[in-house]
Design a protein around this motif. Structure first.
Motif, PDB file in Angstrom:
ATOM      1  N   GLU A  54       0.818  -1.206   0.000  1.00 46.74           N
ATOM      2  CA  GLU A  54       0.000   0.000   0.000  1.00 46.74           C
ATOM      3  C   GLU A  54       0.852   1.258   0.000  1.00 46.74           C
ATOM      4  N   ILE A  55       0.394   2.269  -0.755  1.00 50.69           N
ATOM      5  CA  ILE A  55       0.998   3.589  -0.714  1.00 50.69           C
ATOM      6  C   ILE A  55       0.418   4.321   0.491  1.00 50.69           C
ATOM      7  N   SER A  56       1.287   4.758   1.404  1.00 48.99           N
ATOM      8  CA  SER A  56       0.819   5.466   2.587  1.00 48.99           C
ATOM      9  C   SER A  56       1.871   6.469   3.026  1.00 48.99           C
ATOM     10  N   GLU A  57       1.461   7.404   3.890  1.00 49.01           N
ATOM     11  CA  GLU A  57       2.387   8.423   4.377  1.00 49.01           C
ATOM     12  C   GLU A  57       3.503   7.812   5.222  1.00 49.01           C
ATOM     13  N   SER A  58       3.248   6.660   5.806  1.00 48.65           N
ATOM     14  CA  SER A  58       4.253   6.019   6.661  1.00 48.65           C
ATOM     15  C   SER A  58       5.273   5.216   5.872  1.00 48.65           C
ATOM     16  N   ARG A  59       5.044   5.061   4.575  1.00 48.63           N
ATOM     17  CA  ARG A  59       5.966   4.272   3.759  1.00 48.63           C
ATOM     18  C   ARG A  59       7.308   4.972   3.667  1.00 48.63           C
ATOM     19  N   SER A  60       8.383   4.240   3.904  1.00 43.98           N
ATOM     20  CA  SER A  60       9.721   4.837   3.901  1.00 43.98           C
ATOM     21  C   SER A  60      10.406   4.739   2.545  1.00 43.98           C
ATOM     22  N   GLY A  61       9.969   3.827   1.697  1.00 43.67           N
ATOM     23  CA  GLY A  61      10.616   3.637   0.401  1.00 43.67           C
ATOM     24  C   GLY A  61      10.011   4.516  -0.671  1.00 43.67           C
ATOM     25  N   PRO A  62      10.565   4.454  -1.881  1.00 42.98           N
ATOM     26  CA  PRO A  62      10.057   5.283  -2.985  1.00 42.98           C
ATOM     27  C   PRO A  62       8.670   4.853  -3.421  1.00 42.98           C
ATOM     28  N   THR A  63       7.927   5.800  -3.960  1.00 42.16           N
ATOM     29  CA  THR A  63       6.597   5.503  -4.494  1.00 42.16           C
ATOM     30  C   THR A  63       6.511   5.795  -5.987  1.00 42.16           C
ATOM     31  N   ASP A  64       7.582   6.291  -6.572  1.00 42.16           N
ATOM     32  CA  ASP A  64       7.622   6.575  -8.001  1.00 42.16           C
ATOM     33  C   ASP A  64       8.830   5.905  -8.630  1.00 42.16           C
ATOM     34  N   TYR A  65       8.731   5.626  -9.917  1.00 46.09           N
ATOM     35  CA  TYR A  65       9.847   5.028 -10.634  1.00 46.09           C
ATOM     36  C   TYR A  65      10.900   6.089 -10.940  1.00 46.09           C
ATOM     37  N   PRO A  66      12.168   5.690 -10.992  1.00 49.44           N
ATOM     38  CA  PRO A  66      13.235   6.660 -11.254  1.00 49.44           C
ATOM     39  C   PRO A  66      13.287   7.035 -12.734  1.00 49.44           C
ATOM     40  N   PRO A  67      13.941   8.156 -13.057  1.00 43.93           N
ATOM     41  CA  PRO A  67      14.171   8.484 -14.464  1.00 43.93           C
ATOM     42  C   PRO A  67      14.913   7.337 -15.145  1.00 43.93           C
ATOM     43  N   GLY A  68      14.531   7.054 -16.362  1.00 43.06           N
ATOM     44  CA  GLY A  68      15.137   5.944 -17.090  1.00 43.06           C
ATOM     45  C   GLY A  68      14.329   4.670 -17.037  1.00 43.06           C
ATOM     46  N   ALA A  69      13.242   4.655 -16.224  1.00 42.37           N
ATOM     47  CA  ALA A  69      12.379   3.475 -16.135  1.00 42.37           C
ATOM     48  C   ALA A  69      11.154   3.664 -17.026  1.00 42.37           C
ATOM     49  N   PHE A  70      10.922   2.712 -17.910  1.00 38.32           N
ATOM     50  CA  PHE A  70       9.802   2.750 -18.836  1.00 38.32           C
ATOM     51  C   PHE A  70       9.035   1.437 -18.738  1.00 38.32           C
ATOM     52  N   GLN A  71       7.920   1.366 -19.438  1.00 39.90           N
ATOM     53  CA  GLN A  71       7.132   0.137 -19.455  1.00 39.90           C
ATOM     54  C   GLN A  71       6.499  -0.040 -20.831  1.00 39.90           C
ATOM     55  N   ILE A  72       6.096  -1.286 -21.106  1.00 41.87           N
ATOM     56  CA  ILE A  72       5.277  -1.564 -22.287  1.00 41.87           C
ATOM     57  C   ILE A  72       3.823  -1.361 -21.867  1.00 41.87           C
ATOM     58  N   GLY A  73       3.170  -0.393 -22.510  1.00 41.08           N
ATOM     59  CA  GLY A  73       1.813  -0.037 -22.134  1.00 41.08           C
ATOM     60  C   GLY A  73       0.790  -1.076 -22.547  1.00 41.08           C
ATOM     61  N   ARG A  74      -0.400  -0.885 -21.994  1.00 39.66           N
ATOM     62  CA  ARG A  74      -1.513  -1.812 -22.248  1.00 39.66           C
ATOM     63  C   ARG A  74      -2.800  -0.993 -22.299  1.00 39.66           C
ATOM     64  N   GLY A  75      -3.696  -1.352 -23.209  1.00 44.70           N
ATOM     65  CA  GLY A  75      -4.981  -0.687 -23.282  1.00 44.70           C
ATOM     66  C   GLY A  75      -5.072   0.290 -24.436  1.00 44.70           C
ATOM     67  N   PRO A  76      -6.261   0.835 -24.657  1.00 46.21           N
ATOM     68  CA  PRO A  76      -6.482   1.745 -25.785  1.00 46.21           C
ATOM     69  C   PRO A  76      -5.509   2.922 -25.791  1.00 46.21           C
ATOM     70  N   GLY A  77      -4.909   3.147 -26.941  1.00 50.18           N
ATOM     71  CA  GLY A  77      -3.976   4.249 -27.085  1.00 50.18           C
ATOM     72  C   GLY A  77      -2.622   4.023 -26.444  1.00 50.18           C
ATOM     73  N   ARG A  78      -2.451   2.906 -25.739  1.00 51.35           N
ATOM     74  CA  ARG A  78      -1.210   2.632 -25.023  1.00 51.35           C
ATOM     75  C   ARG A  78      -0.593   1.291 -25.401  1.00 51.35           C
ATOM     76  N   ASP A  79      -1.364   0.420 -26.009  1.00 48.23           N
ATOM     77  CA  ASP A  79      -0.970  -0.970 -26.151  1.00 48.23           C
ATOM     78  C   ASP A  79       0.335  -1.131 -26.920  1.00 48.23           C
ATOM     79  N   LEU A  80       1.276  -1.850 -26.302  1.00 46.86           N
ATOM     80  CA  LEU A  80       2.581  -2.190 -26.868  1.00 46.86           C
ATOM     81  C   LEU A  80       3.471  -0.968 -27.133  1.00 46.86           C
ATOM     82  N   ARG A  81       3.107   0.183 -26.579  1.00 44.37           N
ATOM     83  CA  ARG A  81       3.947   1.378 -26.706  1.00 44.37           C
ATOM     84  C   ARG A  81       4.912   1.460 -25.523  1.00 44.37           C
ATOM     85  N   VAL A  82       6.089   2.035 -25.769  1.00 42.36           N
ATOM     86  CA  VAL A  82       7.044   2.282 -24.684  1.00 42.36           C
ATOM     87  C   VAL A  82       6.658   3.602 -24.019  1.00 42.36           C
TER      88      VAL A  82
END
Length: 230
Positions: A54-82
Motif C-alpha cells: 500500500e501507498i501510505s504516508e508512513s511508507r519509507s521507500g520510494p513511491t515513483d519510478y526513477p528516471p530511465g524506467a519505462f514500461q510496455i503499455g496496455r490498453g487503448p492508445g497505449r498498447d505495446l507502446r514504450v
C-alpha cells in the motif's frame, strides 16, 4: 491475497542489485536522454507481482519510478507502446494505490546502471496460476508475456533481456491437495522458465528471480510444499 511485506520487495531489490553488479555497465553514460543501452525486464505472476504494497504516508521507500524506467503499455492508445513507468504498471489488471516488486528492482538496477534505459514488461494478473490454466506454454497470460517482451526487445536495436521477475504461488497452493500437486507445480514452473528462455531472443541464460509467498500465507495455506519449490 496477503499483502506483500516490504521485506519481500527488499529481497527482490537486493536480487536486482546483485544482478546489476554482476552485469556492470560498459563505459560512461552520456548526459540527457541518449541512452547508452536498453535493458528489458519481464514482470509476471499474480497479485503480488502486480502490487500489494500500500501507498501510505508512513511508507519509507520510494513511491515513483526513477528516471530511465519505462514500461510496455496496455490498453487503448497505449498498447505495446514504450511509456514512462508509473506507480501502477500496466499489468493485465492494475491495482490502484498499490506498489509491486518491480519498483524496488528498478531503483536498484538503474542505480547500478547509469545511462541505461530500463523497459519493464508488466504481465501479471491477480488470482492467476498454473492450476487455473493461466500460465505455461500456450496459456493466455504466458503468451501475452512473450508477445509484450518481444515488443520491448523490438523497441530499440540495442535492447536485450536482462531478467525475469516471477512472483506467484498462492493460487496453486490454495488448490493443492497432495504433495503430488507441489511436484506438478515444480515441473510446470521449470517448463515455463525453459519456454521463456527458448522463445525470447537472447534469453537462453536470462536470470529468473523467484519471489516467495509471504510467510504468514505459506504457514496457513501451503500444506504441501509449494513454497519450498519456489
Amino acid at each position: 491475497m496477503t499483502p506483500t511485506p516490504r521485506s519481500r520487495l527488499a529481497a527482490l531489490a537486493a536480487g536486482a542489485l546483485a544482478l546489476a553488479l554482476a552485469a556492470a555497465p560498459r563505459g560512461p553514460a552520456p548526459a540527457g536522454t541518449d541512452w547508452r543501452e536498453t535493458h528489458v525486464v519481464l514482470v509476471a505472476g499474480q497479485s503480488n507481482a502486480v502490487g500489494n504494497d500500500e501507498i501510505s504516508e508512513s511508507r519509507s521507500g520510494p513511491t515513483d519510478y526513477p528516471p530511465g524506467a519505462f514500461q510496455i503499455g496496455r490498453g487503448p492508445g497505449r498498447d505495446l507502446r514504450v511509456l514512462p513507468a508509473v506507480a501502477q504498471l500496466d499489468h493485465v489488471r492494475r491495482r490502484e494505490g498499490r506498489l509491486g516488486p518491480a519498483l524496488g528492482f528498478a531503483h536498484a538496477y538503474l542505480a547500478a546502471h547509469p545511462g541505461v534505459r530500463l523497459i519493464l514488461v508488466p504481465a501479471g494478473r491477480g488470482r492467476s496460476g498454473f492450476v487455473s490454466g493461466d500460465w505455461g506454454a500456450g496459456a493466455p497470460l504466458f503468451e501475452d508475456s512473450v508477445r509484450r517482451t518481444l515488443a520491448a526487445l523490438e523497441a530499440a536495436p540495442d535492447a536485450r533481456l536482462v531478467a525475469i521477475l516471477w512472483q506467484q504461488g498462492e493460487r496453486d497452493a490454495n488448490a493443492a491437495r497432495s504433495p503430488a500437486d507441489a511436484a506438478a507445480y515444480a515441473a510446470a514452473l521449470d517448463a515455463q522458465i525453459a519456454e521463456w528462455r527458448a522463445r525470447l531472443p537472447g534469453g537462453a541464460d536470462v536470470p529468473v528471480l523467484l519471489g516467495e509467498m509471504t510467510e504468514p500465507f505459506a504457514a496457513r495455506r501451503d500444506r504441501f510444499g509449494i513454497q519450498a519449490v519456489i
